[in-house]
Design a protein around this motif. Structure first.
Motif, short mmCIF file in Angstrom:
data_model
loop_
_atom_site.label_atom_id
_atom_site.label_comp_id
_atom_site.label_asym_id
_atom_site.label_seq_id
_atom_site.Cartn_x
_atom_site.Cartn_y
_atom_site.Cartn_z
N LEU A 48 3.81 -32.12 -17.88
CA LEU A 48 3.01 -32.64 -16.77
C LEU A 48 3.81 -32.64 -15.47
N TYR A 49 5.05 -33.11 -15.52
CA TYR A 49 5.89 -33.16 -14.31
C TYR A 49 6.08 -31.77 -13.72
N LEU A 50 6.42 -30.81 -14.58
CA LEU A 50 6.70 -29.46 -14.09
C LEU A 50 5.42 -28.81 -13.55
N THR A 51 4.30 -29.10 -14.17
CA THR A 51 3.02 -28.57 -13.69
C THR A 51 2.69 -29.10 -12.30
N LEU A 52 2.90 -30.38 -12.07
CA LEU A 52 2.60 -30.97 -10.76
C LEU A 52 3.55 -30.44 -9.69
N ALA A 53 4.81 -30.20 -10.07
CA ALA A 53 5.76 -29.60 -9.13
C ALA A 53 5.31 -28.19 -8.75
N LEU A 54 4.84 -27.45 -9.73
CA LEU A 54 4.32 -26.10 -9.50
C LEU A 54 3.10 -26.15 -8.58
N ALA A 55 2.25 -27.14 -8.78
CA ALA A 55 1.04 -27.28 -7.97
C ALA A 55 1.37 -27.50 -6.50
N ILE A 56 2.46 -28.20 -6.22
CA ILE A 56 2.87 -28.43 -4.83
C ILE A 56 3.53 -27.18 -4.25
N ALA A 57 4.28 -26.45 -5.07
CA ALA A 57 4.97 -25.26 -4.59
C ALA A 57 4.02 -24.08 -4.36
N ARG A 58 2.96 -24.00 -5.15
CA ARG A 58 2.08 -22.82 -5.18
C ARG A 58 1.56 -22.37 -3.82
N PRO A 59 1.09 -23.24 -2.93
CA PRO A 59 0.45 -22.75 -1.70
C PRO A 59 1.40 -22.27 -0.61
N TYR A 60 2.73 -22.39 -0.83
CA TYR A 60 3.68 -22.07 0.24
C TYR A 60 4.46 -20.79 -0.09
N ASN A 61 4.50 -19.86 0.85
CA ASN A 61 5.19 -18.60 0.60
C ASN A 61 6.71 -18.71 0.72
N ASN A 62 7.23 -19.83 1.22
CA ASN A 62 8.68 -19.99 1.36
C ASN A 62 9.26 -20.95 0.33
N VAL A 63 8.45 -21.42 -0.62
CA VAL A 63 8.93 -22.35 -1.64
C VAL A 63 8.94 -21.62 -2.98
#
Length: 286
Positions: A232-247
């Motif tokens: 769950l933690y890693l999924t939520l971190a991925l969800a925040i990173a997904r929309p940014y092209n520099n993350v």
């Protein structure tokens, strides 16, 4: 031949089934499956027919996406992670079988793109089963189809770092800042860590990006190992990173001994939050 068929039936593994209701899926499509769980966003207080409910602060995630439009595949993954985390507390481990490898769980869940998820179903099952010391199976059913406009955007931060409120994440946060990373620190509040995390945040520079995302379960928990929380933690971190092209980096500050899973004594099992094999599995299916 009759003997062989009888033996096969006796040896057939039984799975505890759970069906997951998400937004846009009518109750009638799920009522013939196993125990029901509903996933809701915070603020949804309407009464329904399902007593087992897990809520999350979807609005916090929506802020990171253009027009608040979360990638449907990412939203599916969040639902899978929430459902797995919830189910994890509803099935008791068998103490007579050393508590581990004793549960067989099947989750039926609607997804936005059934064909795409079927391609990675085996990898998903392998990932969750390895992480939880259990056997998990997933059945995908057709959910609400959503469109996604992947508009490129850049963030003020360049990575995501998990921040649990423990000593390992506290030390890790200062290490990352000393190396000139600019992470957004993500804390998942599902067990009253809000006050601890908020206090530790005070030690970080004011300009540091931080987010606390709430998870709330309304279930009668009977199991407390919660190994699935790592997913769950890693999924939520991925969800925040997904929309940014520099993350393109997610950091998991973790105690080295625990991360490497060096055996401390016979029969010792612990969370596999940063186990190399688990991370490899996770990376493979995303």
């Amino acid at each position: 031949m009759i003997y062989s068929k009888t033996l096969a039936l006796k040896m057939e593994t039984k799975f505890k089934e759970f069906a997951i209701k998400v937004e846009g899926t009518p109750f009638s499509r799920l009522k013939n499956y196993g125990d029901l769980i509903e996933i809701r966003s915070y603020g949804n207080t309407k009464e329904g027919k399902i007593s087992n409910i897990i809520k999350y602060q979807k609005d916090i995630l929506k802020k990171h996406y253009v027009d608040g439009n979360i990638d449907p595949i990412i939203e599916d993954l969040i639902h899978i992670a929430l459902a797995t985390f919830c189910v994890d507390s509803l099935v008791k481990r068998d103490v007579n079988r050393n508590r581990f490898f004793s549960r067989n769980i099947k989750i039926i869940i609607p997804v936005s793109n059934k064909q795409r998820w079927e391609k990675v179903r085996n990898l998903l099952e392998q990932t969750i089963s390895f992480m939880t010391y259990d056997t998990y199976k997933y059945k995908f059913i057709k959910g609400k189809t959503k469109t996604f406009n992947n508009k490129e955007q850049s963030a003020e931060f360049n990575s995501v770092a998990l921040f649990s409120g423990g000593l390992d994440s506290f030390v890790g946060s200062h290490f990352l800042l000393s190396k000139n990373y600019k992470p957004i620190f993500l804390s998942v509040n599902h067990s009253g860590i809000n006050k601890i995390v908020s206090k530790l945040h005070e030690s970080l520079p004011k300009e540091t990006k931080k987010v606390i995302l709430g998870i709330e379960k309304s279930v009668s928990a009977i199991e407390y190992t919660q190994f699935s929380r790592s997913f769950l933690y890693l999924t939520l971190a991925l969800a925040i990173a997904r929309p940014y092209n520099n993350v393109n980096k997610i950091f998991i500050p973790e105690n080295g001994i625990i991360a490497l899973q060096i055996g401390l004594r016979d029969g010792r099992f612990g969370t596999r939050t940063a186990h190399p094999r688990y991370l490899n599995y996770f990376s493979s299916f995303i």
